[in-house]
Design a protein around this motif. Structure first.
Motif, PDB file in Angstrom:
ATOM      1  N   VAL A  67     -12.169   8.050 -23.403  1.00  0.00           N
ATOM      2  CA  VAL A  67     -10.803   7.647 -23.069  1.00  0.00           C
ATOM      3  C   VAL A  67      -9.923   8.883 -22.930  1.00  0.00           C
ATOM      4  O   VAL A  67     -10.037   9.835 -23.715  1.00  0.00           O
ATOM      5  N   ALA A  88     -15.612  12.927 -21.566  1.00  0.00           N
ATOM      6  CA  ALA A  88     -15.734  12.401 -22.932  1.00  0.00           C
ATOM      7  C   ALA A  88     -16.883  11.407 -23.014  1.00  0.00           C
ATOM      8  O   ALA A  88     -17.683  11.436 -23.962  1.00  0.00           O
ATOM      9  N   SER A  91     -20.225  13.091 -23.036  1.00  0.00           N
ATOM     10  CA  SER A  91     -20.556  13.814 -24.270  1.00  0.00           C
ATOM     11  C   SER A  91     -21.034  12.892 -25.367  1.00  0.00           C
ATOM     12  O   SER A  91     -21.662  13.340 -26.324  1.00  0.00           O
ATOM     13  N   PRO A 331      -9.236   3.854 -27.202  1.00  0.00           N
ATOM     14  CA  PRO A 331     -10.270   3.461 -28.145  1.00  0.00           C
ATOM     15  C   PRO A 331      -9.626   2.741 -29.326  1.00  0.00           C
ATOM     16  O   PRO A 331      -8.507   3.063 -29.703  1.00  0.00           O
TER      17      PRO A 331
ATOM     18  N   SER B  33     -14.239  10.258 -33.227  1.00  0.00           N
ATOM     19  CA  SER B  33     -14.605   9.564 -34.457  1.00  0.00           C
ATOM     20  C   SER B  33     -15.946   8.878 -34.289  1.00  0.00           C
ATOM     21  O   SER B  33     -16.306   8.426 -33.187  1.00  0.00           O
ATOM     22  N   THR B  35     -18.643   6.029 -36.383  1.00  0.00           N
ATOM     23  CA  THR B  35     -18.753   5.034 -37.449  1.00  0.00           C
ATOM     24  C   THR B  35     -20.161   4.460 -37.422  1.00  0.00           C
ATOM     25  O   THR B  35     -20.693   4.142 -36.355  1.00  0.00           O
ATOM     26  N   ARG B  38     -22.661   5.568 -34.751  1.00  0.00           N
ATOM     27  CA  ARG B  38     -22.325   5.509 -33.321  1.00  0.00           C
ATOM     28  C   ARG B  38     -20.961   6.145 -33.094  1.00  0.00           C
ATOM     29  O   ARG B  38     -20.130   6.190 -34.013  1.00  0.00           O
ATOM     30  N   VAL B  39     -20.760   6.620 -31.890  1.00  0.00           N
ATOM     31  CA  VAL B  39     -19.464   7.205 -31.560  1.00  0.00           C
ATOM     32  C   VAL B  39     -18.473   6.072 -31.316  1.00  0.00           C
ATOM     33  O   VAL B  39     -18.700   5.203 -30.480  1.00  0.00           O
ATOM     34  N   GLU B  40     -17.419   6.077 -32.065  1.00  0.00           N
ATOM     35  CA  GLU B  40     -16.407   5.029 -31.947  1.00  0.00           C
ATOM     36  C   GLU B  40     -15.367   5.397 -30.898  1.00  0.00           C
ATOM     37  O   GLU B  40     -14.882   4.544 -30.158  1.00  0.00           O
ATOM     38  N   ALA B  41     -14.990   6.656 -30.852  1.00  0.00           N
ATOM     39  CA  ALA B  41     -13.934   7.056 -29.917  1.00  0.00           C
ATOM     40  C   ALA B  41     -14.037   8.539 -29.598  1.00  0.00           C
ATOM     41  O   ALA B  41     -14.250   9.363 -30.483  1.00  0.00           O
ATOM     42  N   VAL B  42     -13.920   8.809 -28.329  1.00  0.00           N
ATOM     43  CA  VAL B  42     -13.691  10.177 -27.869  1.00  0.00           C
ATOM     44  C   VAL B  42     -12.478  10.077 -26.961  1.00  0.00           C
ATOM     45  O   VAL B  42     -12.528   9.433 -25.919  1.00  0.00           O
ATOM     46  N   LEU B 120     -17.190  19.133 -26.896  1.00  0.00           N
ATOM     47  CA  LEU B 120     -17.199  17.816 -27.527  1.00  0.00           C
ATOM     48  C   LEU B 120     -18.536  17.531 -28.205  1.00  0.00           C
ATOM     49  O   LEU B 120     -18.597  16.910 -29.266  1.00  0.00           O
ATOM     50  N   GLU B 121     -19.623  18.009 -27.563  1.00  0.00           N
ATOM     51  CA  GLU B 121     -20.954  17.767 -28.135  1.00  0.00           C
ATOM     52  C   GLU B 121     -21.058  18.348 -29.540  1.00  0.00           C
ATOM     53  O   GLU B 121     -21.690  17.738 -30.423  1.00  0.00           O
ATOM     54  N   ILE B 124     -19.081  16.080 -31.978  1.00  0.00           N
ATOM     55  CA  ILE B 124     -19.802  14.821 -32.223  1.00  0.00           C
ATOM     56  C   ILE B 124     -21.014  15.069 -33.116  1.00  0.00           C
ATOM     57  O   ILE B 124     -21.286  14.304 -34.053  1.00  0.00           O
ATOM     58  N   LEU B 128     -21.736  13.211 -36.616  1.00  0.00           N
ATOM     59  CA  LEU B 128     -22.929  12.369 -36.766  1.00  0.00           C
ATOM     60  C   LEU B 128     -23.806  12.859 -37.914  1.00  0.00           C
ATOM     61  O   LEU B 128     -24.433  12.053 -38.613  1.00  0.00           O
ATOM     62  N   LEU B 142     -20.632   0.947 -44.709  1.00  0.00           N
ATOM     63  CA  LEU B 142     -19.739   1.279 -43.597  1.00  0.00           C
ATOM     64  C   LEU B 142     -19.277   2.721 -43.771  1.00  0.00           C
ATOM     65  O   LEU B 142     -18.817   3.105 -44.856  1.00  0.00           O
ATOM     66  N   LYS B 144     -17.301   6.278 -41.833  1.00  0.00           N
ATOM     67  CA  LYS B 144     -16.476   6.816 -40.753  1.00  0.00           C
ATOM     68  C   LYS B 144     -16.365   8.320 -40.934  1.00  0.00           C
ATOM     69  O   LYS B 144     -16.296   8.809 -42.063  1.00  0.00           O
TER      70      LYS B 144
END
Lengths: 449, 480
Positions: A67, A88, A91, A331, B33, B35, B38-42, B120-121, B124, B128, B142, B144
């Motif tokens: 996003v 994004a 990645s 997101p 982020s 969670t 898995r990636v929740e948000a980029v 970004l990699e 992440i 992770l 759970l 985060k």
């Protein structure tokens, strides 16, 4: 005037989707004009206005998403924004549970942007403030509050063919009337509507001032469990916490909701029915969510029984439920959230609720509520602006502001009465149409000095 | 940028303003982020716009736009004057400002490694890895982990002649492990809850957090909380860790010391303050061990800058000295009412918000104790860490905080873990019960990027320095 029209916003969203070089793409456009006049000590001390348009892009590459957003709308920056969303997504690791963007569904978009809201000029807002504060000044009270209006256009488009846009307006006025340091006392009144049609500044100012006078010279109360009559604004705050913490499919499926593993069970009083309904006659918000899906009426609690949570496309796909159309903008860390909550009305009046209480507390509204335990929705917060002792079926003495520490779920399992009349409020996340409630036991754990 | 702010100020002055200032703010943010593996948000975002604030006919007006052109700047300069004139229809005493020198200056905050340049990699992969370690604990259901970055480039000009350009970068992140079972969810976080910790600086801030190294402990403590005893109810000697004490300072000293609150300007929204102007240099806020400063010069703090959003230079000011209230957080307008000049606390949440009195780095100054000495000196008590929830009344008197974890103290030693400890009190009584503050060796600056205030709502990035401290006879286990 709103910065973009609905057609302009829809076209911008579609243009941004077309710019995004990904397997799938979604764009959400937010465009708004907002103005707010703020007053305190019976004079205006802040008068502000804002115009902004923001575009948010979600790019999908396989099962990966990214996003990016911007409020700079030239062609080069928009292209860079789309490229950032694609980068994004590229990645991110794959998310096998993501099944793609939702397909288009028919959405009805009634006209909910009031033309009269657009004529609420700074001078009209000042006149409104003058009328509100006059009721405090005439009683040697001090009034504070705000009068705010907003025109907002939201458009959603995606590469599967979704393309919706809607304009909404809102007008909010609040007033807190306060006594002096010797006697104290505070009263509150508020208005929230699509425009100024239902706004009566004199009534607002009068109600707040009368409550302030009535709550002078408050007395102490011993901490403990009391029967409580919650006015609609206090109920709306509790309802918003239930929605934020417990009515989301994400919270339910992750085991952190009071409804987790309890669907179909009776968890609240039979007097309590809670639905999320953007189509209620009182509602004036969006009729689609931030994925462009129609908001469906979602029964959450029916006669005390846990029916089910709200969903968005992702959490519907994960859990095998239908998409109820409650996505937040991507997101989204919260998961789907109900934004148009309401409790079904009962048959009582506020007076008839009070009349049944031998000894209890009347609460006008709460202040600074927070959750100590999200699963049981155990909340702590303070009362303010009109807290009274009820004795032998009548409101008798004003009380000092009280602290409570109470599970909202347990409290709603002890409801003895619900009012017929409901009021509509803006909450910390969305709106709530709430009645007054009589609750058998509410744990007051302290008071202010 | 200079052209935009000058056009707005000039238009406002030509329209009859007595004073005008304008800010262009160009900001950029990125958040990542994960969670449960898995990636929740980029996400990335940028925002550019201009706000102009004026005094006309004795009242304030403020207008803003995201349209970055001199024509739009001139238009909102005129609009701000109209808004001020409308405000004057229901006015009090005409707005007057305490004096400030004019400055032509530039400032940049610290940033060794550009966080927006880190792939970004890599971000992440870091998250992770920490997430994987937390999920190795079976009771943790759970997880985060997240990182966030913010950069702001701002240009300020006033009709008095100041032109100030400032840049800074913020980096933050953290981990959260939730253990879920038996109808409960128990949580541990690192380095702090509610968004982790944030500092001014680049990716070196994240590297120093070393998130994976703390993931195992965070998960183990979350799991241990599932079977821990509930927090005992009653009065006890409470030792509060530095991160929770930072929030205690925030809610029960920082906010009540905001002079606009004292004057009632926030009454209808966030409330007022139990403090009055008459309390200055008279009220015993806390014990003699309680020294509190408002300092916008602390290196690397979210509360630092060279000039506030009125062009007032950064400074360090004592709010409480040896327990006595000696100052407020002020603006140019409010400082004049106590016969002082502004101590530089006016800050706005972006181009579209008017500056308000906000905290900078409001800190409990360090004492002399080590944490080991403090626990050894406590026969019976409770040690608590990491905020879980917070609430305080509309005068900032009656507060209640819950923490993620606590340990009983018996005979000078930490004992069993207790879950979800909470405590409550009345602000001056609480601070007067402080009988020990730990030394600078234990003192740390905590960034709070989520301080809400004002209408329309503004979210400020503020900070607090604190070291652990002990408070006598505090009520704990409320509502348990």
């Amino acid at each position: 005037m709103s910065k973009l029209t609905e057609d302009q916003a829809r076209e911008l969203a579609a243009h941004v989707v077309a710019l995004t070089q990904a397997d799938q793409a979604e764009a959400v456009v937010f465009s708004h004009d907002s103005s707010l006049t703020r007053f305190a000590a019976n004079r205006i001390h802040q008068n502000v206005a804002e115009t902004d348009t923001r575009v948010s892009v979600r790019a999908v590459t396989g099962t990966r998403t990214g996003v990016a957003s911007t409020n700079i709308l030239d062609g080069e920056t928009l292209s860079e924004c789309c490229a950032a969303a694609v980068a994004a997504a590229s990645s991110a690791p794959k998310d096998p549970k993501f099944s793609g963007l939702p397909s288009p569904e028919p959405v009805e978009t009634p006209r909910r942007a009031s033309e009269t809201a657009e004529s609420f000029t700074p001078e009209r807002r000042a006149e409104t403030v003058r009328a509100i504060v006059s009721h405090s000044t005439s009683d040697s009270l001090s009034a504070a509050g705000s009068v705010a209006s907003e025109l907002q256009v939201v458009a959603v488009a995606n590469s599967l063919g979704t393309g919706v846009a809607m304009a909404v307006s809102s007008l909010r006025a609040t007033v807190l009337s306060m006594g002096d340091g010797d006697h104290g006392g505070a009263g509150w009144a508020s208005y929230f509507g699509a425009d100024q049609t239902g706004l009566d500044p004199d009534s607002l100012g009068d109600r707040a001032a009368a409550l302030a006078l009535r709550s002078r010279d408050p007395v102490d109360m011993e901490p403990g469990k009391y029967s409580v009559v919650l006015a609609p604004e206090a109920v709306a705050e509790i309802l918003s916490f239930l929605g934020y913490l417990g009515f989301s499919a994400r919270a339910v499926d992750e085991g952190r909701s009071f409804m987790s593993d309890r669907l179909g069970e009776s968890i609240m009083s039979e007097a309590i029915t809670i639905v999320d309904d953007a189509w209620a006659p009182e509602s004036f918000g969006l009729t689609f969510d931030f994925e462009g899906c129609p908001k469906k009426r979602a029964p959450l609690i029916e006669n005390g029984v846990a029916i089910g949570p709200v969903t968005d496309s992702y959490w519907a796909g994960r859990s095998g439920r239908k998409n109820t159309g409650h996505a937040l903008p991507a997101p989204n860390h919260l998961g789907p959230v109900p934004l148009d909550l309401q409790i079904k009305p009962g048959r009582e009046s506020m007076d008839s609720l009070v009349a049944t209480v031998e000894r209890g507390v009347y609460v006008t509204r709460f202040h600074y509520v927070n959750a100590e335990d999200p699963v049981t929705v155990t909340l702590t917060g303070m009362t303010r602006d009109g807290t009274f002792l009820i004795e032998d079926g009548a409101v008798t003495k004003p009380l000092k502001n009280q602290r409570f520490t109470q599970s909202a779920v347990i409290a709603l399992n002890e409801v003895l009465g619900v009012t017929l009349e409901r009021e509509f409020f803006e909450t910390m996340i969305g709106t709530a149409l709430a009645p007054g409630l009589l609750i058998q036991s509410w744990d007051f754990t302290g008071q202010t000095t | 940028m200079r052209d935009l702010v000058l056009a707005a100020v000039d238009a406002a002055m030509l329209a009859g303003a007595r004073y005008a200032d304008a800010r262009v703010v160009d900001s950029r943010q990125e958040s990542v982020s994960v969670t449960d593996g898995r990636v929740e948000a980029v996400e990335s975002g940028e925002s550019l716009g201009l706000g102009v604030r004026v005094i006309a006919d004795g009242s304030w007006g403020f207008a803003s736009t995201s349209e970055a052109s001199t024509e739009a700047a001139s238009r909102i300069g005129l609009e701000a004057v109209k808004l001020a004139r409308a405000a004057s229809l229901v006015s009090g005493a005409p707005v007057e400002l305490s004096p400030v020198e004019t400055y032509d200056a530039m400032w940049s905050g610290p940033c060794e490694i550009d966080p927006f340049g880190v792939p970004l990699e890599d971000k992440i992969a870091l998250l992770l890895e920490a997430d994987r370690i937390m999920r190795a604990e079976p009771a943790v259901k759970l997880t985060k982990a997240h990182l966030g970055f913010y950069r702001e480039h701002k240009f300020f000009a006033s009709s008095e002649g100041s032109c100030i350009e400032q840049r800074h970068t913020e980096s933050g992140g953290g981990l959260v492990a939730h253990a879920i079972g038996n109808g409960e969810m128990l949580t541990r976080s690192y380095p702090n809850s509610h968004g982790g910790n944030w500092l001014q600086g680049g990716y070196e801030v994240i590297t120093a957090f070393d998130l994976p190294a703390h993931a195992s402990r965070v998960a183990e403590e979350a799991a241990a909380l599932l079977t821990a005893a509930p927090c005992p109810s009653g009065k006890t000697n409470l030792i509060i860790d530095d991160s929770q004490l930072a929030l205690q300072v925030h809610e029960s000293i920082g906010h009540p010391a905001e002079l606009d609150r004292v004057l009632g300007d926030e009454a209808a929204f966030a409330g007022t303050s139990f403090l009055s102007l008459n309390d200055l240099d008279r009220l015993r806020y806390g014990s003699r061990l309680v020294n509190v400063t408002a300092d916008s010069t602390v290196p690397g703090s979210l509360g630092s800058f060279a000039f506030d959003d009125e062009g007032v230079p950064a400074q360090r000011d004592h709010i409480v000295r040896e327990g006595l209230l000696t100052g407020f957080l002020t603006s140019r307008e409010s400082a004049r009412l106590i016969g002082r000049t502004s101590n530089g606390c006016m800050r706005a949440d972006g181009w579209n918000r008017i500056p308000l009195v906000r905290m900078t780095t409001v800190s409990l100054e360090p004492g002399t104790w080590s944490i080991d000495e403090l626990i050894a000196d406590t026969d019976d008590g409770l040690y608590v860490e990491t905020n879980k929830s917070w609430s305080i009344d509309d005068k900032r008197l009656n507060f209640q905080f819950a923490c993620e974890i606590g340990w009983e103290i018996k005979n000078g030693e930490l004992g069993r873990i207790v879950k979800s400890p909470n405590y409550t009190g009345i602000t001056p009584e609480f601070w007067n019960s402080c009988d020990a503050v730990c030394s600078r060796d234990h003192w740390q600056v905590w960034g709070l990027p989520n301080c809400g205030k004002g209408e329309p709502l503004q979210v400020a990035h503020v900070a607090h320095g604190a070291s652990p401290a002990r408070f006598r006879d505090v009520r704990t286990g409320v509502g348990r």
